[in-house]
Scaffold this motif. Sequence first.
Motif, PDB file in Angstrom:
ATOM      1  N   ASP A 152      15.645  55.376  28.638  1.00  0.00           N
ATOM      2  CA  ASP A 152      16.356  54.183  29.100  1.00  0.00           C
ATOM      3  C   ASP A 152      16.295  53.069  28.047  1.00  0.00           C
ATOM      4  O   ASP A 152      17.297  52.391  27.802  1.00  0.00           O
ATOM      5  CB  ASP A 152      15.781  53.684  30.422  1.00  0.00           C
ATOM      6  CG  ASP A 152      16.047  54.641  31.576  1.00  0.00           C
ATOM      7  OD1 ASP A 152      16.908  55.535  31.448  1.00  0.00           O
ATOM      8  OD2 ASP A 152      15.370  54.502  32.621  1.00  0.00           O
ATOM      9  N   ALA A 153      15.139  52.895  27.424  1.00  0.00           N
ATOM     10  CA  ALA A 153      14.986  51.866  26.396  1.00  0.00           C
ATOM     11  C   ALA A 153      15.854  52.179  25.179  1.00  0.00           C
ATOM     12  O   ALA A 153      16.479  51.285  24.596  1.00  0.00           O
ATOM     13  CB  ALA A 153      13.516  51.731  25.992  1.00  0.00           C
ATOM     14  N   VAL A 154      15.924  53.450  24.803  1.00  0.00           N
ATOM     15  CA  VAL A 154      16.759  53.855  23.669  1.00  0.00           C
ATOM     16  C   VAL A 154      18.229  53.604  23.988  1.00  0.00           C
ATOM     17  O   VAL A 154      18.977  53.086  23.154  1.00  0.00           O
ATOM     18  CB  VAL A 154      16.511  55.335  23.296  1.00  0.00           C
ATOM     19  CG1 VAL A 154      17.551  55.832  22.305  1.00  0.00           C
ATOM     20  CG2 VAL A 154      15.102  55.514  22.724  1.00  0.00           C
ATOM     21  N   ILE A 155      18.649  53.929  25.195  1.00  0.00           N
ATOM     22  CA  ILE A 155      20.039  53.684  25.608  1.00  0.00           C
ATOM     23  C   ILE A 155      20.358  52.195  25.530  1.00  0.00           C
ATOM     24  O   ILE A 155      21.427  51.803  25.031  1.00  0.00           O
ATOM     25  CB  ILE A 155      20.307  54.243  27.022  1.00  0.00           C
ATOM     26  CG1 ILE A 155      20.315  55.774  26.972  1.00  0.00           C
ATOM     27  CG2 ILE A 155      21.625  53.708  27.586  1.00  0.00           C
ATOM     28  CD1 ILE A 155      20.353  56.439  28.328  1.00  0.00           C
ATOM     29  N   GLU A 156      19.448  51.360  25.990  1.00  0.00           N
ATOM     30  CA  GLU A 156      19.680  49.909  25.925  1.00  0.00           C
ATOM     31  C   GLU A 156      19.789  49.432  24.478  1.00  0.00           C
ATOM     32  O   GLU A 156      20.629  48.591  24.153  1.00  0.00           O
ATOM     33  CB  GLU A 156      18.577  49.150  26.667  1.00  0.00           C
ATOM     34  CG  GLU A 156      18.659  49.290  28.170  1.00  0.00           C
ATOM     35  CD  GLU A 156      20.016  48.899  28.745  1.00  0.00           C
ATOM     36  OE1 GLU A 156      20.553  47.827  28.380  1.00  0.00           O
ATOM     37  OE2 GLU A 156      20.556  49.678  29.560  1.00  0.00           O
ATOM     38  N   GLN A 157      18.950  49.992  23.600  1.00  0.00           N
ATOM     39  CA  GLN A 157      19.021  49.609  22.189  1.00  0.00           C
ATOM     40  C   GLN A 157      20.342  50.071  21.573  1.00  0.00           C
ATOM     41  O   GLN A 157      20.951  49.353  20.775  1.00  0.00           O
ATOM     42  CB  GLN A 157      17.836  50.183  21.400  1.00  0.00           C
ATOM     43  CG  GLN A 157      17.813  49.731  19.959  1.00  0.00           C
ATOM     44  CD  GLN A 157      17.693  48.227  19.834  1.00  0.00           C
ATOM     45  OE1 GLN A 157      16.815  47.613  20.420  1.00  0.00           O
ATOM     46  NE2 GLN A 157      18.576  47.602  19.056  1.00  0.00           N
ATOM     47  N   ILE A 158      20.803  51.257  21.946  1.00  0.00           N
ATOM     48  CA  ILE A 158      22.089  51.756  21.458  1.00  0.00           C
ATOM     49  C   ILE A 158      23.209  50.812  21.906  1.00  0.00           C
ATOM     50  O   ILE A 158      24.094  50.466  21.113  1.00  0.00           O
ATOM     51  CB  ILE A 158      22.346  53.198  21.938  1.00  0.00           C
ATOM     52  CG1 ILE A 158      21.417  54.163  21.191  1.00  0.00           C
ATOM     53  CG2 ILE A 158      23.811  53.591  21.749  1.00  0.00           C
ATOM     54  CD1 ILE A 158      21.423  55.587  21.723  1.00  0.00           C
ATOM     55  N   THR A 176      22.993  47.657  22.551  1.00  0.00           N
ATOM     56  CA  THR A 176      22.877  46.433  21.754  1.00  0.00           C
ATOM     57  C   THR A 176      23.442  46.659  20.361  1.00  0.00           C
ATOM     58  O   THR A 176      24.209  45.832  19.846  1.00  0.00           O
ATOM     59  CB  THR A 176      21.403  45.979  21.669  1.00  0.00           C
ATOM     60  OG1 THR A 176      20.929  45.723  22.994  1.00  0.00           O
ATOM     61  CG2 THR A 176      21.241  44.746  20.806  1.00  0.00           C
ATOM     62  N   ASP A 177      23.071  47.768  19.739  1.00  0.00           N
ATOM     63  CA  ASP A 177      23.561  48.072  18.391  1.00  0.00           C
ATOM     64  C   ASP A 177      25.082  48.188  18.369  1.00  0.00           C
ATOM     65  O   ASP A 177      25.733  47.678  17.457  1.00  0.00           O
ATOM     66  CB  ASP A 177      22.923  49.366  17.871  1.00  0.00           C
ATOM     67  CG  ASP A 177      21.446  49.206  17.563  1.00  0.00           C
ATOM     68  OD1 ASP A 177      20.929  48.068  17.602  1.00  0.00           O
ATOM     69  OD2 ASP A 177      20.796  50.237  17.305  1.00  0.00           O
ATOM     70  N   VAL A 178      25.656  48.842  19.362  1.00  0.00           N
ATOM     71  CA  VAL A 178      27.115  48.989  19.428  1.00  0.00           C
ATOM     72  C   VAL A 178      27.758  47.615  19.606  1.00  0.00           C
ATOM     73  O   VAL A 178      28.764  47.304  18.958  1.00  0.00           O
ATOM     74  CB  VAL A 178      27.528  49.952  20.564  1.00  0.00           C
ATOM     75  CG1 VAL A 178      29.023  49.898  20.823  1.00  0.00           C
ATOM     76  CG2 VAL A 178      27.108  51.383  20.229  1.00  0.00           C
ATOM     77  N   ARG A 179      27.176  46.808  20.455  1.00  0.00           N
ATOM     78  CA  ARG A 179      27.718  45.469  20.715  1.00  0.00           C
ATOM     79  C   ARG A 179      27.805  44.632  19.429  1.00  0.00           C
ATOM     80  O   ARG A 179      28.759  43.896  19.228  1.00  0.00           O
ATOM     81  CB  ARG A 179      26.851  44.761  21.758  1.00  0.00           C
ATOM     82  CG  ARG A 179      27.522  43.642  22.463  1.00  0.00           C
ATOM     83  CD  ARG A 179      26.765  43.069  23.661  1.00  0.00           C
ATOM     84  NE  ARG A 179      25.363  43.390  23.816  1.00  0.00           N
ATOM     85  CZ  ARG A 179      24.864  44.296  24.692  1.00  0.00           C
ATOM     86  NH1 ARG A 179      25.670  44.960  25.490  1.00  0.00           N
ATOM     87  NH2 ARG A 179      23.574  44.521  24.763  1.00  0.00           N
ATOM     88  N   VAL A 180      26.795  44.789  18.550  1.00  0.00           N
ATOM     89  CA  VAL A 180      26.800  44.023  17.295  1.00  0.00           C
ATOM     90  C   VAL A 180      27.366  44.850  16.132  1.00  0.00           C
ATOM     91  O   VAL A 180      27.278  44.440  14.977  1.00  0.00           O
ATOM     92  CB  VAL A 180      25.395  43.477  16.947  1.00  0.00           C
ATOM     93  CG1 VAL A 180      24.915  42.515  18.008  1.00  0.00           C
ATOM     94  CG2 VAL A 180      24.401  44.601  16.694  1.00  0.00           C
ATOM     95  N   ALA A 187      21.194  52.889  12.961  1.00  0.00           N
ATOM     96  CA  ALA A 187      20.133  53.613  13.667  1.00  0.00           C
ATOM     97  C   ALA A 187      20.703  54.738  14.524  1.00  0.00           C
ATOM     98  O   ALA A 187      20.103  55.814  14.627  1.00  0.00           O
ATOM     99  CB  ALA A 187      19.325  52.652  14.537  1.00  0.00           C
ATOM    100  N   ILE A 188      21.864  54.506  15.117  1.00  0.00           N
ATOM    101  CA  ILE A 188      22.498  55.543  15.937  1.00  0.00           C
ATOM    102  C   ILE A 188      22.854  56.741  15.062  1.00  0.00           C
ATOM    103  O   ILE A 188      22.606  57.894  15.435  1.00  0.00           O
ATOM    104  CB  ILE A 188      23.750  54.980  16.646  1.00  0.00           C
ATOM    105  CG1 ILE A 188      23.357  53.831  17.578  1.00  0.00           C
ATOM    106  CG2 ILE A 188      24.492  56.078  17.395  1.00  0.00           C
ATOM    107  CD1 ILE A 188      24.524  53.004  18.074  1.00  0.00           C
TER     108      ILE A 188
END
Length: 66
Positions: free
Chosen positions: A20-26, A28-32, A37-38
């Motif tokens: 779940d934490a990795v999905i949230e980071q993904i 965030t990364d996509v949003r910016v 990292a992806i």
Amino acid sequence: MLGGIFLMEKTMNKHQKLIDAVIEQIKTDVRVKDMTAIEELLCELPIEKLIGFLPEWRDTNEHTKI
């Protein structure tokens, strides 16, 4: 036996929290628009997993070109 089941559930819960934490980071990364990292994460996956994620590649011979 119950102790083993509890430990297994606890481990699975930790694993799910990590996912779940990795999905949230993904997200965030996509949003910016930072795909670095992806991309690194995806490079670690076997090609079969990547192809399995893309129905249009599963149904063709596109993967033979790689």
